[in-house]
Motif scaffolding. Structure first.
Motif, PDB file in Angstrom:
ATOM      1  N   GLY A   1       1.644  -9.630   6.736  1.00  0.00           N
ATOM      2  CA  GLY A   1       1.424 -10.736   7.578  1.00  0.00           C
ATOM      3  C   GLY A   1       0.282 -11.520   7.167  1.00  0.00           C
ATOM      4  O   GLY A   1      -0.148 -11.250   6.099  1.00  0.00           O
ATOM      5  N   SER A   2      -0.137 -12.334   8.022  1.00  0.00           N
ATOM      6  CA  SER A   2      -1.178 -13.258   7.966  1.00  0.00           C
ATOM      7  C   SER A   2      -2.325 -13.054   8.937  1.00  0.00           C
ATOM      8  O   SER A   2      -2.056 -12.788  10.056  1.00  0.00           O
ATOM      9  N   VAL A   3      -3.638 -12.853   8.535  1.00  0.00           N
ATOM     10  CA  VAL A   3      -4.848 -12.326   9.343  1.00  0.00           C
ATOM     11  C   VAL A   3      -5.902 -13.239   8.825  1.00  0.00           C
ATOM     12  O   VAL A   3      -5.901 -13.843   7.724  1.00  0.00           O
ATOM     13  N   THR A  33      -5.867 -10.725  -0.293  1.00  0.00           N
ATOM     14  CA  THR A  33      -4.521 -11.300  -0.392  1.00  0.00           C
ATOM     15  C   THR A  33      -3.631 -10.989  -1.612  1.00  0.00           C
ATOM     16  O   THR A  33      -4.197 -11.377  -2.677  1.00  0.00           O
ATOM     17  N   ALA A  34      -2.559 -10.378  -1.369  1.00  0.00           N
ATOM     18  CA  ALA A  34      -1.418 -10.251  -2.300  1.00  0.00           C
ATOM     19  C   ALA A  34      -0.136  -9.622  -1.792  1.00  0.00           C
ATOM     20  O   ALA A  34       0.009  -9.396  -0.648  1.00  0.00           O
ATOM     21  N   THR A  35       0.493  -9.217  -2.682  1.00  0.00           N
ATOM     22  CA  THR A  35       1.884  -8.600  -2.506  1.00  0.00           C
ATOM     23  C   THR A  35       1.587  -7.153  -2.323  1.00  0.00           C
ATOM     24  O   THR A  35       1.235  -6.673  -3.634  1.00  0.00           O
ATOM     25  N   TYR A  36       1.683  -6.395  -1.431  1.00  0.00           N
ATOM     26  CA  TYR A  36       1.608  -4.727  -1.440  1.00  0.00           C
ATOM     27  C   TYR A  36       2.847  -4.095  -1.808  1.00  0.00           C
ATOM     28  O   TYR A  36       3.849  -4.102  -0.996  1.00  0.00           O
ATOM     29  N   TYR A  37       2.711  -3.138  -2.607  1.00  0.00           N
ATOM     30  CA  TYR A  37       4.013  -2.162  -2.968  1.00  0.00           C
ATOM     31  C   TYR A  37       3.405  -0.636  -2.612  1.00  0.00           C
ATOM     32  O   TYR A  37       2.369  -0.453  -3.082  1.00  0.00           O
ATOM     33  N   CYS A  38       4.261   0.069  -2.357  1.00  0.00           N
ATOM     34  CA  CYS A  38       4.371   1.420  -2.388  1.00  0.00           C
ATOM     35  C   CYS A  38       4.843   2.037  -3.408  1.00  0.00           C
ATOM     36  O   CYS A  38       6.126   1.387  -3.864  1.00  0.00           O
ATOM     37  N   ALA A  39       4.574   3.198  -4.026  1.00  0.00           N
ATOM     38  CA  ALA A  39       5.146   3.632  -5.098  1.00  0.00           C
ATOM     39  C   ALA A  39       5.162   5.255  -5.040  1.00  0.00           C
ATOM     40  O   ALA A  39       4.410   5.845  -4.235  1.00  0.00           O
ATOM     41  N   ALA A  40       6.105   5.829  -5.690  1.00  0.00           N
ATOM     42  CA  ALA A  40       6.024   7.312  -5.905  1.00  0.00           C
ATOM     43  C   ALA A  40       6.592   8.026  -7.033  1.00  0.00           C
ATOM     44  O   ALA A  40       7.255   7.205  -7.802  1.00  0.00           O
ATOM     45  N   SER A  41       6.055   9.155  -7.050  1.00  0.00           N
ATOM     46  CA  SER A  41       6.505   9.917  -8.530  1.00  0.00           C
ATOM     47  C   SER A  41       6.200  11.171  -8.461  1.00  0.00           C
ATOM     48  O   SER A  41       5.277  11.721  -7.549  1.00  0.00           O
ATOM     49  N   PRO A  42       6.907  12.032  -9.186  1.00  0.00           N
ATOM     50  CA  PRO A  42       6.810  13.441  -9.092  1.00  0.00           C
ATOM     51  C   PRO A  42       5.120  13.672  -9.209  1.00  0.00           C
ATOM     52  O   PRO A  42       4.656  13.058 -10.251  1.00  0.00           O
ATOM     53  N   HIS A  43       4.568  14.793  -8.719  1.00  0.00           N
ATOM     54  CA  HIS A  43       2.935  14.929  -8.915  1.00  0.00           C
ATOM     55  C   HIS A  43       2.898  15.339 -10.387  1.00  0.00           C
ATOM     56  O   HIS A  43       1.683  14.549 -10.788  1.00  0.00           O
ATOM     57  N   THR A  64       5.431  -6.246   0.384  1.00  0.00           N
ATOM     58  CA  THR A  64       5.057  -6.807   1.719  1.00  0.00           C
ATOM     59  C   THR A  64       3.949  -7.708   1.436  1.00  0.00           C
ATOM     60  O   THR A  64       2.999  -7.440   0.760  1.00  0.00           O
ATOM     61  N   GLN A  65       4.051  -8.964   1.988  1.00  0.00           N
ATOM     62  CA  GLN A  65       3.095  -9.904   1.550  1.00  0.00           C
ATOM     63  C   GLN A  65       1.990  -9.658   2.598  1.00  0.00           C
ATOM     64  O   GLN A  65       2.160  -9.825   3.783  1.00  0.00           O
ATOM     65  N   VAL A  66       0.718  -9.798   2.119  1.00  0.00           N
ATOM     66  CA  VAL A  66      -0.832  -9.888   2.938  1.00  0.00           C
ATOM     67  C   VAL A  66      -1.475 -10.918   2.611  1.00  0.00           C
ATOM     68  O   VAL A  66      -1.602 -11.369   1.586  1.00  0.00           O
ATOM     69  N   THR A  67      -1.729 -11.912   3.874  1.00  0.00           N
ATOM     70  CA  THR A  67      -2.360 -12.954   3.406  1.00  0.00           C
ATOM     71  C   THR A  67      -3.469 -12.965   4.478  1.00  0.00           C
ATOM     72  O   THR A  67      -3.643 -13.072   5.723  1.00  0.00           O
TER      73      THR A  67
END
Length: 125
Positions: free
Chosen positions: A10-12, A90-100, A119-122
């Motif tokens: 969101g925007s903060v 400010t950026a687009t934030y991504y989650c990611a996963a991978s086998p350890h 998800t966008q953070v502004t």
């Protein structure tokens, strides 16, 4: 099928806080390495924070002391608490996963196989 869905952006204002969530399915959440990354237009994706299967965390220098990564294994959900936000966050934030076993550098995007759509953070001053 593996899915990762971010929310909470969101925007903060400068100095504000946000909590991002990443709900996942389709893999053994508790045994994967999980990370948060961010990207602005024209820049490379950069690692923000990561957490492994037993809860050990890694943070980029520019977010240490402000951001906190956590996870809830029973709910297959990854979180990123972001405090004292600055305009540089400010950026687009991504989650990611991978086998350890695939992750050598927890903050290296190329070590991760699975990604959410972001998800966008502004942050405004």
């Amino acid at each position: 099928r593996l899915e990762m869905v971010e929310s909470g952006g969101g925007s903060v204002q400068d100095g504000g806080s946000l909590r991002l969530s990443c709900v996942t399915s389709g893999f053994t959440f508790s045994t994967y390495k999980l990370g948060w990354f961010r990207q602005t237009q024209g820049s490379e994706r950069e690692g923000v924070a990561a957490i492994d299967g037993i809860g050990r965390t890694t943070y980029a220098d520019n977010v240490k002391g402000r951001f906190s990564v956590s996870k809830h294994d029973a709910e297959n959900t990854l979180y990123l608490q972001m405090n004292s936000l600055q305009s540089d966050d400010t950026a687009t934030y991504y989650c990611a996963a991978s086998p350890h076993w695939k992750v050598n550098d927890p903050l290296q995007p190329r070590d991760y196989d699975y990604w959410g759509k972001g998800t966008q953070v502004t942050v405004s001053s």
